[in-house]
Every structure is written in structure tokens, then in C-alpha cells.
Design a protein around this motif. Structure first.
Motif, short mmCIF file in Angstrom:
data_model
loop_
_atom_site.label_atom_id
_atom_site.label_comp_id
_atom_site.label_asym_id
_atom_site.label_seq_id
_atom_site.Cartn_x
_atom_site.Cartn_y
_atom_site.Cartn_z
N LEU A 1 -4.35 47.66 15.81
CA LEU A 1 -2.98 47.92 16.33
C LEU A 1 -2.70 49.19 16.99
CD1 LEU A 1 -1.04 45.51 14.12
CD2 LEU A 1 -1.69 45.06 16.20
N SER A 2 -3.56 50.08 16.59
CA SER A 2 -3.18 51.45 17.04
C SER A 2 -1.99 52.12 16.61
CB SER A 2 -3.20 51.61 18.73
OG SER A 2 -4.47 51.41 19.29
N SER A 3 -2.01 51.73 15.21
CA SER A 3 -0.65 51.83 14.41
C SER A 3 -1.14 53.45 13.68
CB SER A 3 -0.45 51.15 12.98
OG SER A 3 -0.42 49.85 13.45
N PRO A 4 0.19 54.09 13.59
CA PRO A 4 0.26 55.21 12.72
C PRO A 4 -0.47 54.91 11.48
CG PRO A 4 2.33 55.48 13.84
CD PRO A 4 1.60 53.95 14.06
N LEU A 5 -1.39 55.84 10.94
CA LEU A 5 -2.09 55.34 9.51
C LEU A 5 -1.50 56.42 8.69
CD1 LEU A 5 -5.72 54.44 10.17
CD2 LEU A 5 -3.78 52.94 10.17
N LEU A 6 -0.52 55.89 7.74
CA LEU A 6 0.22 56.94 7.13
C LEU A 6 0.05 56.29 5.44
CD1 LEU A 6 3.60 57.71 8.82
CD2 LEU A 6 1.45 58.87 8.63
N ILE A 7 -1.05 57.01 4.78
CA ILE A 7 -1.30 56.51 3.41
C ILE A 7 -0.11 56.81 2.72
CG2 ILE A 7 -2.75 57.06 1.42
CD1 ILE A 7 -4.34 58.94 3.49
N GLY A 8 0.31 55.59 1.50
CA GLY A 8 1.53 55.52 0.83
C GLY A 8 1.06 55.73 -0.69
N CYS A 9 -0.08 56.23 -1.05
CA CYS A 9 -0.53 56.28 -2.55
C CYS A 9 -0.37 57.38 -3.34
CB CYS A 9 -1.79 55.33 -2.65
SG CYS A 9 -3.17 56.22 -1.92
N ASP A 10 -0.74 57.63 -4.35
CA ASP A 10 -0.74 58.85 -5.21
C ASP A 10 -1.98 59.41 -4.71
OD1 ASP A 10 -1.14 60.92 -7.06
OD2 ASP A 10 -1.18 59.56 -8.73
N MET A 11 -1.91 60.65 -4.08
CA MET A 11 -3.17 61.21 -3.43
C MET A 11 -3.91 61.96 -4.45
SD MET A 11 -3.49 61.01 0.00
CE MET A 11 -4.43 62.57 0.54
N GLY A 12 -3.21 62.19 -5.60
CA GLY A 12 -3.74 62.81 -6.78
C GLY A 12 -4.79 62.16 -7.57
N HIS A 13 -4.73 60.80 -7.00
CA HIS A 13 -5.71 59.77 -7.95
C HIS A 13 -6.05 58.61 -6.93
CE1 HIS A 13 -6.25 57.45 -11.74
NE2 HIS A 13 -6.73 56.86 -10.83
N LEU A 14 -7.25 59.23 -6.21
CA LEU A 14 -7.99 58.46 -5.09
C LEU A 14 -9.12 57.82 -5.74
CD1 LEU A 14 -7.46 60.45 -1.89
CD2 LEU A 14 -6.54 58.33 -2.44
N ASP A 15 -9.27 56.80 -6.07
CA ASP A 15 -10.32 56.06 -6.71
C ASP A 15 -11.38 55.80 -5.87
OD1 ASP A 15 -10.35 52.93 -6.00
OD2 ASP A 15 -8.22 53.75 -6.02
N GLU A 16 -12.66 55.32 -6.26
CA GLU A 16 -13.97 55.33 -5.37
C GLU A 16 -13.50 54.31 -4.12
OE1 GLU A 16 -18.43 54.76 -5.32
OE2 GLU A 16 -17.51 55.18 -7.23
N PHE A 17 -12.92 53.28 -4.45
CA PHE A 17 -12.64 52.23 -3.53
C PHE A 17 -11.74 52.59 -2.47
CE2 PHE A 17 -10.13 48.50 -1.65
CZ PHE A 17 -11.37 47.78 -1.27
N THR A 18 -10.61 53.18 -2.82
CA THR A 18 -9.60 53.50 -2.00
C THR A 18 -10.15 54.79 -1.10
OG1 THR A 18 -7.72 52.96 -3.39
CG2 THR A 18 -7.23 54.35 -1.82
N LEU A 19 -10.79 55.52 -1.68
CA LEU A 19 -11.48 56.68 -0.86
C LEU A 19 -12.32 56.10 0.38
CD1 LEU A 19 -11.41 60.04 -0.61
CD2 LEU A 19 -13.34 59.74 -2.18
N SER A 20 -13.23 55.14 -0.27
CA SER A 20 -14.00 54.46 1.00
C SER A 20 -13.14 53.85 2.17
CB SER A 20 -14.97 53.50 0.20
OG SER A 20 -14.23 52.07 0.04
N LEU A 21 -12.09 53.12 1.79
CA LEU A 21 -11.16 52.71 2.75
C LEU A 21 -10.87 53.65 3.87
CD1 LEU A 21 -8.60 50.45 1.06
CD2 LEU A 21 -10.61 49.66 2.35
N LEU A 22 -10.49 54.95 3.50
CA LEU A 22 -10.06 55.99 4.10
C LEU A 22 -10.89 56.99 4.82
CD1 LEU A 22 -6.93 56.79 1.71
CD2 LEU A 22 -6.83 55.06 3.57
N THR A 23 -12.20 56.77 4.46
CA THR A 23 -13.09 57.61 5.06
C THR A 23 -13.99 57.13 5.81
OG1 THR A 23 -14.20 57.55 2.95
CG2 THR A 23 -12.61 59.43 3.18
#
Length: 742
Positions: free
Chosen positions: A622-644
Motif C-alpha cells: 500500500l506504500s504506507s508509512p511503516l511506523l513500528i509500534g513496539c518496544d524497541m528495547g525488546h526486539l525478538d528474533e522473529f520481529t527483527l526478521s520482519l523489519l529487516t
């Protein structure tokens, strides 16, 4: 923002018999806007009140933009057999769905609960699920007779009323149950162990003094075919302050999710509680040590304004950065990859980035566009609200900035945005906005974010107050814009909130006005400040958001971390999609992956792992702004894989700036197609059903007939296709994201 922090499932069944151990409250409600103490009385005649639809807010039932008081009333017989047939007989519980924003509850004219169990006043925002417990011998209850329940609600802004919001929402009366305060706590992360294993510990918790003695059944199921892969039953005993912990290790058999079911049964009462979760699976390839330059292909800035850009490169550090063709006025730090300065002359400047490490060198063509348009690709960053709500502070922002610099900036993520809750109670004597004690040095914080090569965002409202009750910018727009500029702010989220007090029934001109005023104020500041309009899609903002200078505009109310909310928002972007263009993008709200919570207490997102893949895929299409809404101090392996995953991010950041359109819509699947600047297309095959299914697209279909290469973007590998169709077996609520090339 319209505060939507809690989600539950609406039960549409009618009156349930006492043997079912509850009495439905899902029908028969009436409501009226306004306020009167008489409306609590059981003798009040509400015959002329409006019938209430508990699936909808009161705005959608004929009261658009209404904030303030409203009342709901219903009548219900509470049979004494409800108590007689229950295991515990001392307390009655009323479940009232979700209240937006605060409430008082009366039974037969007597106040039996208020404010969701919190302190304060009814005018304090307290959106969320409502469940009140009262003693079974409370004289307010008329057993075996008709009872009048009246709910007084105050809405602070945005949507209002008492309504269902999806998963888990109840409208009923039931006796307090022995399992009411028992929780299967699955909040711990899955850990990736040796021999391709997944490891985790869960806990059985209670706040009761009751000693639970029973069995915990553990089962792993393959949702593709229903096969039970593993099951075990264990003795489990626990009570308040003494939880039961169960640890397990299971094999990761394939790149897909499995369903885990936990069922505890108490022997004495015979009562059970069941919870399910799915297992994570990582599709993004493990990062290479070799250099790779990521991010968008273009970046825009205005002439003469401060310029800040970090070349996003991944691989084993240290790096040496070069940039050939930089326009006059810009300089590159060869050690950090940060470009700073200012460019006086308009124009598109072709630049070549070169990044080297011990393993090699990579180059990338890039365009620096100096002109009137900024935000040429959607914003990539983090916003504090979905994790921290009003509890955000300087420390949490610094932690988030450091985590973005260390883990995400090499993939193009750049914005650190403070949402509501930073403002002091009063302005300075000269009228300037100041930060509260949670942010002792806003300029210092911004300088810190900039020192990492990142950009800083902030939040306000055109009304007198923000959604959280803090100071807005009403009649101080020029001052606030200049203050933001002095602090070094790069992004402003401007949220309608209490502007309804100024324009209670706005027409199109009134909807535009406050955003035009702040646009004019921002234009007086010698700084590029991305401008995010937040007014929930009213007045079809996508038709005019770009005209009044918005870099993005919310198209919807607030997102929640449920499939109903995320999919309902994402798959309803068709009308807005054609209006996306470089510098101006539709915003279907922030991401709800990772640990979220809207306040100091966080939980793992309630989206399954398949649903999270759908979330990121759809927002990127959708060409949307991608604004993460989670605790950045606790990025688990799965979430990190989504965002990278750089190939997924590249779809969002494609320089053509177009949004995908809905190409196929069936009852159980959808296909969305996005044109890309290089002539290719990105295609999402989405399974919207609860079961695995095969989705096919004919190779002669106009969407793909001109293309011969099909790339699985999440796995970053080409798909070998035979036959006449592009076919995929897609998980429930999952996606296959494909890039087609000639």
C-alpha cells in the motif's frame, strides 16, 4: 488518534438460558447522547430513545464527531438459577464489551461500578474492556425480576460509546467463576535452540488464594492437515503468588506455524481454561557479512534547509563510506555514513554511494532531489504510542533510538517519533510550548537522535488539548512550529482530538482548516518537517490531503493488534490507494508487531505469525508509512526478521510511489497488485480464511502475462513454476508476497 487499546469478541446470540451459566446482554439496548441524572432511574421512560447497535460506535449511528456524555439502557431478568448452578455463588459479573472512553454503571438506580476499576473522574480517558464484579447479595440485584442497567459514558474525543471491537468481547451477566482470575501466561519469547528446536516456558497464574490442583494438557497441531504432532499431560498445582511453570522444546519441522494448545483443568471444580498460540517461523534469510546498500533510491529536501541522511548499509562492520556527485553544500562522514549540510539550488542530483568492508565493496545509484517536495517515499520509523501510550519518557525514546541505530537503520529505518504525553501542563509565560518532567531536555534528546543519523518526530493537536488531555496547538500554531524547528524536529503528527470542541460538526472546509493553518506555520520554519495529518479518514482525506501539504494522512481509526482490526483496515484501502504519490501517502496507522500495550504494561502482539507477515506485506504493497509500534528495547528474533527484509521494504519504498490496488476479491482470499518503477510488479496473494488453501493466478492473466520471473520476496528466492498458473498453498490469514520481473 482515536484511542483503541483493547479488543474483545462480540457475541450475537440472543438470551441464553440459566443452564448456559450466563445471561446475554447483546440485544435490547437503547441510547441517547446528553446527560441527566434521571436516566439512571429504573422508572425513567426511555421509550423514545434510539435503538443501540453494539457493533458500532455512536458516531456511526447518527452522531458524527460527537464527544461528551451519552447513556445506554437495557432491561434484563437475572434468574436465581444462575447462582444455584454455579460452582462459586458469591459474586455476579457484568461484562459490557468495550467502553470509549469512561463510564459509570447503574443497576436499578444504584451505582455498582465506575471508571473500569480505576481512579480519577469520568472525564479521564480510560478506553477499554469493561467487566464489573459485585456481591451476589448486593441489594441492587433483583433476582428473578426485571433489572434496569444504565451505563453513563463520557467520550473524550474520536469515537465514543459502548461497543464490541472484535476478538473476545462479551456482553453478558454471569456468576464469578473459579477460573476468572486464572491466566495462561504465554508472554515469554520463543527461543531458537540447537537441533532446529523452539524452546519456551509458560506459566499458570492466579490472583486467587484458592489452591488449583489439576492437569495441564499440552498439544501441538499442524493446522494444514489437523495432525497432532505432540501431546502431553502434566500435573499442575498453583495458587496466588505461587505460579506453575511449564517448559518445553519442540522441533521446527518446516517454515510454517504450528498451533500450541494449553488446557488446564481443575480437579475439584471440573472447570477448565484453554489458550492457544502459534509458533514463529523466520522466512527472511540470515544476514550476510558482505556489504549490501539498502533503502530507497531517492531522498528529498527543500533548498537551504538542514539535510540529514544516513546511508543504509548492512554487513560486517566497520565500513568505509563514499558518495560521488554530492551537490554543493553537503558533506559525508566516511566513518558513519551520515550526510549533512544544506543545498541552495533546486534540482535532482545523481549520486553514487560506495560502501566497503573487509569482504568487498558495493555501489548504488541514488538521487538527491532538492525542491518543494519532501518525503518522496513513505516514512520508515518508530512511534511511541502503541507500546508506551502516555507513559513515554526520555529514557524510552533514547533506548528506541539506540536500538534503531544498532539494528534497523542499516535497512533504511530513520524516524524516532514521540507521540502524545510529552507536553507540560501549562505553557511558558511567553506562550511557548514546553515539555514535561518526563522530557527534561527536548533539544538535547533531539540532538542525541540526530547524532545517530536518525530523525526526530513529535506530536500535537490543532485543538486545545490532545487525545490524552495534554496541551494542543490551538491558537499557538506559529509558536509551536517555531519551537519544533528550534528543537530540530523532523516530523509532526497532528491529531484532530479536541478540535471537535472548535468545530463540532465540521463540513469539508472545516475539516481542512486546522491542517491548513499548521501547514502555513510549518512553512515559516527553515526546516524540513514531515507533516502527518491524523484525523481518521474523515471527509475522504485522501482526496485533498496532498493539496493542503500533507506528507501522509490517516485513512482510518486506530489499529489494534487483532486480525479483525488489522485486516479490516488493510483490506479497505482501495478507495484511497489511487491517491498515493511521491511525497504524499495514505496512512492506515502504525504497525502492531512485537511487544505492544499502549501503556506501561506490554504483551506480545495478538496477531499470529502468519498475520504479522500479512500485516507487513499489505502495508508495504500500500506504500504506507511503516511506523513500528513496539518496544524497541525488546526486539525478538522473529520481529527483527520482519523489519529487516530489504526486498519487502523495497516494495514499500519504491520510488514510483504507487499503492497496490485490489485485483481479486473472493470470500476467502484476495490478490493485490502494485506497479513498480522498474516495470515489475509486486503481488500479494492473501488467504483471508481460517484454513489453509491453494491460491492460483493464471499466467495468462493480464497482471502477470508479460512476466517470466517470480520471486518469493520474503524468502528472497525465485519460484520455480510449471504449468499454466502461479500457485501457492497459503496459511490461514497468511500471504505469499511475489515480485514479478521480465
Amino acid at each position: 488518534m482515536i484511542r483503541k487499546i483493547f479488543t474483545m469478541l462480540f457475541l450475537s446470540a440472543g438470551f441464553l438460558s440459566a443452564s448456559a451459566q450466563d445471561v446475554s446482554l447483546s440485544k435490547g439496548w437503547k441510547f441517547a447522547v446528553g446527560d441527566s441524572a434521571q436516566w439512571a432511574s429504573p422508572t425513567f421512560n426511555d421509550q423514545n430513545w434510539q435503538a443501540a447497535n453494539l457493533n458500532e460506535t455512536w458516531e456511526s449511528q447518527g452522531h458524527p464527531n460527537y464527544d461528551g456524555f451519552g447513556w445506554y439502557r437495557t432491561k434484563v431478568v437475572i434468574p436465581s438459577t444462575l447462582k444455584a448452578n454455579s460452582f462459586l455463588k458469591d459474586s455476579l459479573r457484568l461484562n459490557l464489551g468495550s467502553v470509549d472512553d469512561n463510564d459509570e454503571v447503574y443497576m436499578n438506580g444504584k451505582l455498582i461500578g465506575k471508571y473500569g476499576g480505576h481512579g480519577g473522574t469520568i472525564k479521564d480517558g480510560n478506553y477499554g474492556g469493561r467487566s464489573y464484579t459485585i456481591a451476589a447479595n448486593n441489594p441492587a440485584i433483583l433476582w428473578d425480576k426485571e433489572n434496569v442497567i444504565a451505563v453513563r459514558i463520557f467520550d473524550t474525543g474520536g469515537n465514543g460509546g459502548m461497543y464490541s471491537t472484535g476478538f473476545g468481547s462479551l456482553f453478558n451477566i454471569t456468576m464469578a467463576d473459579v477460573m476468572d482470575h486464572v491466566t495462561v501466561n504465554t508472554g515469554a519469547d520463543f527461543e531458537y535452540g540447537e537441533n532446529n528446536s523452539l524452546n519456551k516456558s509458560i506459566k499458570l497464574l492466579t490472583t486467587n488464594k484458592y489452591l488449583y490442583t489439576g492437569k495441564l494438557a499440552f498439544k501441538v497441531t499442524d493446522p494444514e492437515n489437523g495432525t497432532v504432532l505432540y501431546e502431553k499431560t502434566n500435573d499442575a498445582n498453583f495458587t496466588g503468588g505461587k505460579p506453575f511453570t511449564y517448559s518445553f522444546s519442540i522441533a521446527r519441522l518446516a517454515k510454517k506455524s504450528y498451533t500450541i494448545t494449553y488446557t488446564f483443568t481443575d480437579v475439584k471444580s471440573g472447570k477448565s481454561i484453554t489458550q492457544t498460540e502459534t509458533t514463529p517461523y523466520v522466512l527472511t534469510p540470515y544476514p550476510s557479512a558482505k556489504v549490501k546498500i539498502n533503502g530507497a533510491d531517492v531522498f528529498g529536501a527543500r533548498p537551504g534547509n538542514p539535510f540529514l541522511y544516513l546511508i543504509p548499509a548492512s554487513g560486517k562492520r566497520p565500513f568505509v563510506y563514499k558518495a560521488d556527485g554530492l551537490p554543493e553544500g553537503l558533506k559525508l562522514d566516511a566513518n558513519t555514513g551520515v550526510i549533512t549540510g544544506a543545498v541552495a539550488q533546486k534540482g535532482d542530483y545523481p549520486v553514487t554511494f560506495t560502501v566497503s568492508n573487509k569482504l568487498g565493496t558495493k555501489t548504488k545509484k541514488f538521487t538527491i532531489s532538492i525542491g518543494d517536495n519532501i518525503g518522496l517515499t513513505p516514512a520508515l520509523g518508530w512511534n511511541s504510542w502503541n507500546a508506551w501510550g502516555l507513559s513515554v519518557n526520555d529514557e524510552k525514546v533514547r533506548i528506541s533510538a539506540r536500538a534503531m541505530a544498532d539494528k534497523l537503520s542499516q535497512h533504511g529505518w530513520a524516524y524516532i517519533n514521540i507521540d502524545d504525553g510529552w507536553e507540560a501542563e501549562n505553557r511558558a509565560a511567553d506562550g511557548k510550548i514546553v515539555a514535561n518532567s518526563k522530557f527534561p531536555d527536548m533539544k538535547g534528546l533531539t540532538d542525541y537522535v540526530h547524532s545517530l543519523g536518525l530523525r526526530m518526530g513529535i506530536y500535537s493537536s490543532p485543538g486545545p488539548r490532545t487525545c490524552g488531555g495534554f496541551l494542543g496547538s490551538w491558537q499557538h500554531e506559529d509558536q509551536d512550529a517555531q519551537t519544533y524547528g528550534d528543537w530540530g524536529i523532523d516530523y509532526l503528527k497532528y491529531d484532530w482530538c479536541s478540535y471537535s470542541d472548535i468545530a463540532p460538526k465540521p463540513d469539508l472546509a472545516a475539516l481542512k482548516k486546522p491542517y491548513e493553518v499548521m501547514r502555513g506555520s510549518l512553512d515559516k520554519v527553515h526546516r524540513d518537517i514531515m507533516y502527518s495529518l491524523c484525523q481518521y479518514g474523515w471527509g475522504d482525506v485522501w482526496n485533498w490531503g496532498a493539496q493542503i501539504g500533507g506528507n501522509s494522512w490517516r485513512t482510518t481509526g486506530d489499529i489494534e493488534d487483532t486480525w479483525q482490526s488489522m485486516s479490516g483496515i488493510g483490506f479497505r484501502q482501495g478507495a484511497a490507494a489511487p491517491h498515493a504519490q511521491p511525497g504524499h501517502f495514505n496512512d492506515p496507522d502504525m504497525l502492531v508487531v512485537g511487544k505492544v500495550g499502549w501503556g506501561p504494561s506490554l504483551h506480545n502482539t495478538r496477531l499470529t505469525y502468519d498475520e504479522q507477515y500479512t500485516h507487513i506485506s499489505l502495508w508495504s504493497l500500500l506504500s504506507s508509512p511503516l511506523l513500528i509500534g513496539c518496544d524497541m528495547g525488546h526486539l525478538d528474533e522473529f520481529t527483527l526478521s520482519l523489519l529487516t527484509n530489504d526486498e519487502v521494504i523495497a516494495i514499500d519504498q519504491d520510488a514510483l510511489g504507487k499503492a497496490a490496488s485490489q485485483y481479486v476479491k473472493k470470500d476467502d482470499y484476495q490478490v493485490w497488485v502494485k506497479d513498480l518503477k522498474d516495470g515489475g510488479k509486486a503481488i500479494g496473494l492473501f488467504n483471508t480464511s481460517d484454513k489453509y488453501q491453494t491460491i492460483s493466478l493464471d499466467k495468462n492473466d493480464p497482471a502477470i502475462s508479460a512476466y517470466t520471473k517470480f520471486r518469493d520476496v520474503w524468502q528472497q528466492k525465485y519460484i520455480i513454476t510449471t504449468g499454466k498458473t502461479l500457485t501457492a498453498k497459503v496459511a490461514p490469514h497468511g500471504v505469499l508476497l511475489v515480485r514479478v520481473e521480465k
